[in-house]
Design a protein around this motif. Structure first.
Motif, PDB file in Angstrom:
ATOM      1  N   VAL A 114       9.561 -16.775 -55.045  1.00 30.63           N
ATOM      2  CA  VAL A 114      10.548 -17.840 -54.889  1.00 30.63           C
ATOM      3  C   VAL A 114      11.651 -17.273 -54.013  1.00 30.63           C
ATOM      4  N   LEU A 115      11.933 -17.949 -52.894  1.00 33.00           N
ATOM      5  CA  LEU A 115      12.950 -17.489 -51.947  1.00 33.00           C
ATOM      6  C   LEU A 115      14.178 -18.396 -51.982  1.00 33.00           C
ATOM      7  N   GLY A 116      14.594 -18.729 -53.189  1.00 33.17           N
ATOM      8  CA  GLY A 116      15.820 -19.497 -53.356  1.00 33.17           C
ATOM      9  C   GLY A 116      15.627 -20.994 -53.286  1.00 33.17           C
ATOM     10  N   ASP A 117      16.749 -21.700 -53.275  1.00 35.00           N
ATOM     11  CA  ASP A 117      16.730 -23.161 -53.301  1.00 35.00           C
ATOM     12  C   ASP A 117      17.659 -23.718 -52.238  1.00 35.00           C
ATOM     13  N   ARG A 118      17.521 -25.021 -52.004  1.00 36.31           N
ATOM     14  CA  ARG A 118      18.326 -25.720 -50.993  1.00 36.31           C
ATOM     15  C   ARG A 118      18.738 -27.074 -51.535  1.00 36.31           C
ATOM     16  N   ASP A 119      19.899 -27.530 -51.151  1.00 33.92           N
ATOM     17  CA  ASP A 119      20.327 -28.898 -51.442  1.00 33.92           C
ATOM     18  C   ASP A 119      20.175 -29.729 -50.184  1.00 33.92           C
ATOM     19  N   CYS A 120      19.516 -30.880 -50.315  1.00 34.15           N
ATOM     20  CA  CYS A 120      19.258 -31.773 -49.179  1.00 34.15           C
ATOM     21  C   CYS A 120      19.685 -33.196 -49.524  1.00 34.15           C
ATOM     22  N   SER A 121      20.794 -33.336 -50.250  1.00 26.54           N
ATOM     23  CA  SER A 121      21.174 -34.638 -50.787  1.00 26.54           C
ATOM     24  C   SER A 121      21.800 -35.572 -49.762  1.00 26.54           C
ATOM     25  N   ILE A 122      22.393 -35.034 -48.684  1.00 27.31           N
ATOM     26  CA  ILE A 122      23.003 -35.902 -47.672  1.00 27.31           C
ATOM     27  C   ILE A 122      21.888 -36.443 -46.792  1.00 27.31           C
ATOM     28  N   GLN A 123      21.554 -37.723 -47.003  1.00 26.03           N
ATOM     29  CA  GLN A 123      20.402 -38.328 -46.347  1.00 26.03           C
ATOM     30  C   GLN A 123      20.769 -39.697 -45.803  1.00 26.03           C
ATOM     31  N   ARG A 124      20.092 -40.071 -44.716  1.00 25.00           N
ATOM     32  CA  ARG A 124      20.189 -41.439 -44.225  1.00 25.00           C
ATOM     33  C   ARG A 124      18.775 -41.997 -44.150  1.00 25.00           C
ATOM     34  N   ARG A 125      18.622 -43.171 -44.747  1.00 23.62           N
ATOM     35  CA  ARG A 125      17.304 -43.804 -44.805  1.00 23.62           C
ATOM     36  C   ARG A 125      16.256 -42.834 -45.353  1.00 23.62           C
ATOM     37  N   HIS A 126      16.657 -42.079 -46.385  1.00 23.55           N
ATOM     38  CA  HIS A 126      15.775 -41.136 -47.080  1.00 23.55           C
ATOM     39  C   HIS A 126      15.325 -39.996 -46.185  1.00 23.55           C
ATOM     40  N   GLN A 127      16.018 -39.790 -45.086  1.00 27.29           N
ATOM     41  CA  GLN A 127      15.726 -38.658 -44.215  1.00 27.29           C
ATOM     42  C   GLN A 127      16.939 -37.737 -44.219  1.00 27.29           C
ATOM     43  N   LYS A 128      16.685 -36.442 -44.363  1.00 32.00           N
ATOM     44  CA  LYS A 128      17.757 -35.475 -44.555  1.00 32.00           C
ATOM     45  C   LYS A 128      18.621 -35.348 -43.305  1.00 32.00           C
ATOM     46  N   VAL A 129      19.918 -35.144 -43.529  1.00 30.23           N
ATOM     47  CA  VAL A 129      20.874 -34.984 -42.444  1.00 30.23           C
ATOM     48  C   VAL A 129      21.579 -33.631 -42.540  1.00 30.23           C
ATOM     49  N   VAL A 130      21.930 -33.229 -43.766  1.00 25.87           N
ATOM     50  CA  VAL A 130      22.595 -31.951 -44.016  1.00 25.87           C
ATOM     51  C   VAL A 130      21.825 -31.215 -45.105  1.00 25.87           C
ATOM     52  N   GLU A 131      21.543 -29.928 -44.864  1.00 25.98           N
ATOM     53  CA  GLU A 131      20.845 -29.105 -45.857  1.00 25.98           C
ATOM     54  C   GLU A 131      21.589 -27.784 -45.995  1.00 25.98           C
ATOM     55  N   GLU A 132      21.526 -27.194 -47.173  1.00 17.82           N
ATOM     56  CA  GLU A 132      22.233 -25.943 -47.365  1.00 17.82           C
ATOM     57  C   GLU A 132      21.554 -25.074 -48.412  1.00 17.82           C
ATOM     58  N   ALA A 133      21.813 -23.768 -48.293  1.00 19.78           N
ATOM     59  CA  ALA A 133      21.269 -22.803 -49.237  1.00 19.78           C
ATOM     60  C   ALA A 133      22.335 -21.744 -49.525  1.00 19.78           C
ATOM     61  N   PRO A 134      22.452 -21.364 -50.820  1.00 15.02           N
ATOM     62  CA  PRO A 134      21.786 -21.963 -51.975  1.00 15.02           C
ATOM     63  C   PRO A 134      22.409 -23.311 -52.325  1.00 15.02           C
TER      64      PRO A 134
END
Length: 678
Positions: free
Chosen positions: A218-238
């Motif tokens: 397991v190489l950590g996790d990411r948050d991908c909650s900022i989405q438009r039309r269910h497509q990711k716009v901003v992603e971050e780790a951890p």
């Protein structure tokens, strides 16, 4: 694969920034590269960066990148001994993976059986439920009002295509059909399903990597909650604001999911999480992406590994160490630059990218596995460069910008400033919106969820440069235009810029920006050029390429590029592009009242009316497809359709007249013309 087999030549069955990203790692490993490309991509940067390239006739994905037989034939013809699928297109096709292996080529990805297990999201849910991982489910044959809202999803593929939110039972059948058509166009599979929609949950995913010898990381996790039309716009780790209990649960569930299907290679297990900051938070399995993710750079930044290099190593049969390498730490945030207008219903943008520059950024991050310490800074993974064409056939994402810093706050500030200093002209992008997101208090506090962008859209799509500043940018544009004209004049070059026989008479130039006309005025005074109508602005210097203004005693430098019908200006607050407003307009440019115009360059996939047909307000007139998304043109009022100028399969330009709608309020002579001839 348990034996060691070295790859010498790798074909990337993809395009754009992911092809360039994989090529970058191949160069560090000494692996020869092969690109495949459509006709539309013949001049794209990724094609020129490969050692060799093979063209596939056509431009639509179904004729090119989704044709596994053409891709394999290209690999054999070019001497490739391995294929990397990138993401999208055929990356999650078990059938394609089998065909690659049957052709005697190395497949850089999981086994075909593992792909099939997770490729169907419905089958994946069954496997996860059997493994004890919580899932979201609903019985579509026994729906009640309390079951809504629902989310219609494509069984195959991803990227937000084939997804629809349904708030009431009466809309379900139509949205199922629309989602199925979009999924079929994007992935070649029109199968869809429904699940409960949790609009305020968080989208958190876990990066896994496994070899063929039984070791899984397991190489950590990411948050991908900022989405438009269910497509990711901003992603971050951890992922921020996640309790230790929930994080441990997510990591354990992801590793269990990989082991349940005998997974080999890099993959991502995605979850919807309620109350992630609480120990009592709930996580629900969404899907497993059996490929490299678009957002993999943020994991590479904080873990210090090169995921593409590890994919290749696993495909060659290398055994992973029992434990993953220690993370280098820090926080990484990625934003996706899309060629679209967020303030205009995300309208896709096409055209020539006149300028694309992000000063100080490194590219693609290849070789990260050799780092011993954090490489803080800005990374750019781009599909384009200055002079590139953005067309209608593919996804609207043109680049990814990634910031890695010691803390999340520092990463957000670094990324926001990088976007401010970026120079992007020729196509409209979502860069201004991304800067607003990165400055938002809720985002900075980590209080994110999948509906946040929709809730804050109005606030996040305000102009990137305020109205007063736009006037200074316009003045810089006008002065640079005038200086260019003086420099290019064949006669009277010694006449000063803005010289007039009547010195008090100002020069005026008009530009169009964001749908508004901006006027700039200036004149030649005794001390040089003077701004007119901007009392607090002093012109320090003006040339064809640069203008220096003093505003409130503070000097501001504007870099300017003057074109035949545009002026691009890069200033202290970001970039602004102006279209020059001609002094005289061509009457032929006017369009008939009631004209239904194409909102963007697109391909016509459905014509729902015939000439002379009566329609009601809201009736479908046509369906267009641009950048893998479908856009429906509807009647704005009751009326009669005339002058139909479109046909299925035709490519139309932005602003092209598709048809004319004659309504009861239209001119009577025009309405008479709409009837049958006498």
């Amino acid at each position: 694969m348990n034996e060691q087999t070295m790859i010498s030549t790798l074909l990337v069955a993809n395009r754009g920034e992911i092809a360039r990203r994989i090529f970058a790692t191949c160069r560090t490993l000494g692996i020869r590269t092969v690109a495949v490309h459509s006709d539309a991509d013949a001049g794209a940067p990724f094609v020129g960066e490969a050692d060799t390239a093979v063209g596939m006739p056509g431009s639509a994905p179904a004729d090119t990148y989704l044709r596994g037989d053409l891709v394999i034939a290209a690999a054999l013809a070019s001497g490739a001994d391995a294929i990397h699928p990138g993401y999208g297109f055929l990356s999650e096709s078990g059938e394609f993976a089998r065909a690659v292996e049957a052709a005697g080529l190395i497949w850089v990805g999981p086994t075909p059986d593992a792909i099939d297990s997770m490729g169907s999201k419905t089958r994946a849910k069954e496997i996860m439920a059997a493994a004890g991982v919580p899932i979201l489910s609903v019985d579509i044959d026994a729906l009640e009002d309390s079951d809504f809202p629902l989310l219609v999803k494509a069984s195959s593929g991803g990227g937000g295509r084939g997804m629809r939110v349904v708030t009431e039972a009466g809309r379900l059948a139509g949205e199922l059909d629309a989602a199925s058509a979009e999924a079929a166009a994007a992935f070649g599979d029109g199968a869809v399903f429904v699940e409960p929609y949790l609009p305020t949950a968080r989208h958190i995913e876990v990066q896994v990597l496994a070899d063929a010898h039984g070791t899984g990381w397991v190489l950590g996790d990411r948050d991908c909650s900022i989405q438009r039309r269910h497509q990711k716009v901003v992603e971050e780790a951890p992922a921020p604001r996640v309790s230790d209990e929930v994080r441990s649960t997510l990591h354990a569930a992801a590793l269990a999911a990989a082991k349940a299907i005998g997974y080999v290679g890099a993959g991502t297990v995605e979850f919807l999480v309620r109350d992630a900051h609480l120990d009592s938070g709930e996580a629900y399995f969404l899907e497993m992406n059996t490929r490299l993710q678009v957002e993999h750079p943020v994991t590479e930044a904080v873990s210090g590994v090169d995921l593409v290099a590890l994919q290749i190593a696993v495909a060659e049969g290398t055994a992973l160490d029992p434990e993953p390498p220690a993370a280098v730490g820090g926080h990484a945030i990625e934003v996706r630059l899309y060629a679209e207008d967020p303030a205009d219903d995300w309208r896709a943008q096409t055209g020539t990218v006149r300028t694309f520059a992000l000063d100080g950024a490194t590219t693609f991050g290849a070789g990260a596995a050799q780092r011993n310490s954090p490489a803080y800074g800005i990374r750019l993974d781009s599909a384009i460069e200055s002079g590139s064409e953005v067309g209608v056939h593919y996804d609207a994402m043109i680049a990814k910008v990634i910031a890695h810093a010691p803390t999340r706050t520092a990463a957000a500030r670094m990324l926001r400033d990088a976007l401010r200093r970026s120079r992007i002209h020729g196509v409209k992008t979502n860069a201004a919106m991304l800067r607003q997101i990165l400055a938002d208090e809720a985002f900075l506090a980590g209080e994110v969820h999948t509906a946040l962008l929709g809730e804050r859209l109005d606030a996040w799509t305000v102009a990137g440069v305020d109205e007063d500043a736009v006037r200074r940018y316009a003045l810089a544009a006008a002065l640079a235009q005038a200086s260019t004209a003086t420099a290019q004049a064949r006669v009277l070059r010694s006449v000063p810029t803005a010289f007039r026989n009547v010195p008090s008479q100002a020069r005026t130039r008009s530009f169009r920006h964001g749908g508004e006309v901006v006027t700039a005025s200036y004149r030649a005074g005794r001390a040089g050029l003077e701004a007119v109508g901007l009392d607090d602005v002093v012109v320090r210097s003006a040339g064809p390429d640069a203008v220096v203004l003093a505003h409130g005693g503070v000097e501001e430098t504007y870099r300017v590029a003057v074109g035949a019908d545009f002026v691009d200006v890069d200033g202290p607050l970001g970039s602004v592009s102006f279209d020059t407003v001609p002094r005289f307009t061509d009457p032929a440019d006017d369009v008939k009242e009631g004209s239904l115009l194409a909102p963007m360059p697109a391909v016509v996939v459905q014509v729902a009316v015939d000439e002379g047909q009566s329609v009601s307000k809201g009736d479908v007139i046509a369906v267009l497809e641009a950048m893998k998304m479908q856009h429906t043109i509807t009647a704005s009022a009751d009326g009669v359709v005339t002058d139909v100028r479109m046909s299925v399969g035709a490519q139309v330009a932005s602003g092209a007249v598709l048809a004319v709608l004659v309504t009861a309020t239209s001119d009577t002579s025009e309405a008479a013309d709409a009837g049958d001839p006498a």
